[in-house]
Enzyme design. Structure first.
Site, PDB file in Angstrom:
ATOM      1  N   LYS A 190     -25.286  51.206  -5.501  1.00 52.85           N
ATOM      2  CA  LYS A 190     -26.754  50.588  -5.935  1.00 52.85           C
ATOM      3  C   LYS A 190     -26.512  49.098  -5.888  1.00 52.85           C
ATOM      4  O   LYS A 190     -25.292  48.408  -6.497  1.00 52.85           O
ATOM      5  CB  LYS A 190     -27.145  50.951  -7.317  1.00 52.85           C
ATOM      6  CG  LYS A 190     -25.890  50.759  -8.385  1.00 52.85           C
ATOM      7  CD  LYS A 190     -26.545  51.309  -9.620  1.00 52.85           C
ATOM      8  CE  LYS A 190     -25.727  50.980 -10.963  1.00 52.85           C
ATOM      9  NZ  LYS A 190     -25.567  49.793 -11.405  1.00 52.85           N
ATOM     10  N   GLU A 203     -21.958  49.930  -8.517  1.00 56.38           N
ATOM     11  CA  GLU A 203     -22.611  48.585  -8.273  1.00 56.38           C
ATOM     12  C   GLU A 203     -21.690  47.857  -7.233  1.00 56.38           C
ATOM     13  O   GLU A 203     -20.746  47.589  -7.427  1.00 56.38           O
ATOM     14  CB  GLU A 203     -22.743  47.852  -9.502  1.00 56.38           C
ATOM     15  CG  GLU A 203     -23.655  46.463  -9.294  1.00 56.38           C
ATOM     16  CD  GLU A 203     -23.571  45.667 -10.480  1.00 56.38           C
ATOM     17  OE1 GLU A 203     -23.428  46.178 -11.659  1.00 56.38           O
ATOM     18  OE2 GLU A 203     -23.952  44.222 -10.321  1.00 56.38           O
ATOM     19  N   CYS A 262     -25.621  47.935 -17.082  1.00 57.74           N
ATOM     20  CA  CYS A 262     -26.109  49.144 -16.261  1.00 57.74           C
ATOM     21  C   CYS A 262     -26.409  50.322 -16.893  1.00 57.74           C
ATOM     22  O   CYS A 262     -27.187  50.837 -16.172  1.00 57.74           O
ATOM     23  CB  CYS A 262     -25.052  49.064 -15.078  1.00 57.74           C
ATOM     24  SG  CYS A 262     -24.719  47.659 -14.158  1.00 57.74           S
ATOM     25  N   ASP A 295     -20.708  53.138 -12.793  1.00 57.47           N
ATOM     26  CA  ASP A 295     -20.089  52.138 -12.380  1.00 57.47           C
ATOM     27  C   ASP A 295     -18.662  52.125 -13.179  1.00 57.47           C
ATOM     28  O   ASP A 295     -18.324  50.857 -13.472  1.00 57.47           O
ATOM     29  CB  ASP A 295     -20.586  50.842 -12.872  1.00 57.47           C
ATOM     30  CG  ASP A 295     -22.160  50.782 -12.126  1.00 57.47           C
ATOM     31  OD1 ASP A 295     -22.419  51.617 -11.266  1.00 57.47           O
ATOM     32  OD2 ASP A 295     -22.848  49.700 -12.324  1.00 57.47           O
ATOM     33  N   VAL A 323     -20.066  52.234 -17.651  1.00 55.92           N
ATOM     34  CA  VAL A 323     -20.036  50.677 -18.198  1.00 55.92           C
ATOM     35  C   VAL A 323     -20.895  49.953 -17.274  1.00 55.92           C
ATOM     36  O   VAL A 323     -21.354  50.353 -16.352  1.00 55.92           O
ATOM     37  CB  VAL A 323     -18.554  50.331 -18.034  1.00 55.92           C
ATOM     38  CG1 VAL A 323     -17.560  51.120 -18.906  1.00 55.92           C
ATOM     39  CG2 VAL A 323     -18.104  50.388 -16.624  1.00 55.92           C
TER      40      VAL A 323
HETATM   41  N1  TIU Z   1     -22.304  48.021 -14.156  1.00 59.84           N
HETATM   42  C1  TIU Z   1     -22.447  46.887 -14.777  1.00 59.84           C
HETATM   43  O1  TIU Z   1     -22.781  47.094 -16.098  1.00 59.84           O
HETATM   44  N2  TIU Z   1     -22.529  45.595 -14.275  1.00 59.84           N
HETATM   45  C2  TIU Z   1     -22.355  44.348 -14.941  1.00 59.84           C
HETATM   46  O2  TIU Z   1     -22.257  43.345 -14.490  1.00 59.84           O
HETATM   47  N3  TIU Z   1     -22.027  44.523 -16.139  1.00 59.84           N
HETATM   48  C3  TIU Z   1     -21.784  43.384 -17.161  1.00 59.84           C
HETATM   49  O3  TIU Z   1     -21.663  43.637 -18.480  1.00 59.84           O
HETATM   50  N4  TIU Z   1     -21.363  42.270 -16.494  1.00 59.84           N
END
Ligand code: TIU
Length: 226
Positions: A129, A72, A162, A24, A157
Site C-alpha cells: 500500500k 507500506e 497506519c 506494516d 504498527v
Molecule cells: N505504518 C505506519 O504507521 N506508517 C508510518 O509512517 N507510521 C508512523 O508512525 N510514522
C-alpha cells in the site's frame, strides 16, 4: 458466534467471516536505519509488539482463519508516492534514498520486508500500500469481499498512523473491527493510549480493543462448548 471480553463492551464475531489484518510489521518501522528512524523516532518502542503479534498470527493459523499482511512501500520509480509525502518535513533520509536496509520504503528492498517472526506463510495475502490506510489505492476491499469477511481483527504498527487509519477506513465500509492491545505499538506511548481510547469511545465509534488473552479465552471457550 465467538464473544470476546473487549472494551467498551463484548465483541462478537462469526468464525466463518473473520480475518486478521497485520499492518506494516516491516523492518523499515521496527529496526534502526529504516523509515521510522529517519523521521526522528526511537524505534525500540516497537520491538515489544513482535511476540504478541506472532502469538496472534499463530492463533489464526491454528484456527485456519484468513490472514492478511500489509506493507507500506512504494514502487522503485516512486510513481505511487505523492511528492507531498516524499517532501514533507526534514527527515534524515527521504523515501527512495539509499539507507542501511536498502532504499527507504521501496518495495523489494530489505527494509520493506516484514520482520521474520511475523513473516507471511504460504497462502497468506500480502497487500502493498502506498498510503497509511490499507484500503487506499489497493484491492483490500475486493479481497475481503471475495473472502466473505465481515469482522476484522487488527495488529501492527503504528497504532495512531497506519493501524488507526485502516481501522477507520474499515469501519466506514461496515466492518466490525477489534484491535489487539499488546499487538500494536506507537513511537509515542501516549499516542497509543489515546488511540485505544478514541477507538472505543462513544460506544465503539471506530471499534473495540481487547487484550490477546481475551481473544484466546474466547476461542478456547468456543472449542469446549462447541
Ligand atoms: N505504518 C505506519 O504507521 N506508517 C508510518 O509512517 N507510521 C508512523 O508512525 N510514522
Amino acid at each position: 458466534m465467538i464473544t470476546v471480553e473487549a472494551h467498551p463492551f463484548a465483541f462478537a464475531f462469526d468464525p466463518a467471516s473473520v480475518a486478521l489484518i497485520v499492518i506494516d510489521m516491516q523492518r523499515d518501522f521496527i529496526e534502526p536505519g529504516g523509515f521510522g528512524e529517519t523521521l526522528g523516532n526511537d524505534v525500540s518502542h516497537l520491538q515489544r509488539v513482535i511476540q504478541p503479534t506472532a502469538d496472534l498470527l499463530a492463533l489464526f493459523r491454528r484456527e485456519g482463519w484468513p490472514v492478511i499482511h500489509t506493507r507500506e512501500d512504494h514502487l522503485p520509480d516512486l510513481s505511487d508516492c505523492p511528492p507531498a509525502k516524499r517532501e514533507r518535513g526534514s527527515p534524515s533520509l527521504r523515501i527512495g534514498d539509499p539507507g542501511p536496509m536498502g532504499r527507504i520504503l521501496v518495495r523489494g528492498e530489505p527494509g520493506a520486508d516484514i520482520v521474520p517472526a511475523c513473516a507471511p506463510v504460504d497462502g497468506e495475502i500480502v497487500i502493498d500500500k502506498p498510503g497509511k490506510g490499507a484500503f487506499h489505492a489497493t484491492d483490500l476491499g475486493g479481497v475481503l469481499a471475495k473472502l466473505g469477511v465481515r469482522s476484522l481483527v487488527f495488529a501492527g504498527v503504528t497504532t495512531e498512523v497506519c493501524v488507526q487509519t485502516t481501522m477507520r477506513e474499515a469501519n466506514d465500509r461496515g466492518f466490525e473491527c477489534l484491535l489487539i492491545e499488546e499487538a500494536t505499538e506507537s513511537y509515542f506511548p501516549e499516542f497509543k493510549a489515546a488511540t485505544l481510547e478514541m477507538i472505543r469511545a462513544q460506544g465503539a465509534i471506530v471499534g473495540w480493543t481487547a487484550p490477546l488473552a481475551a481473544l484466546e479465552r474466547a476461542v478456547e471457550r468456543e472449542q469446549v462448548n462447541g
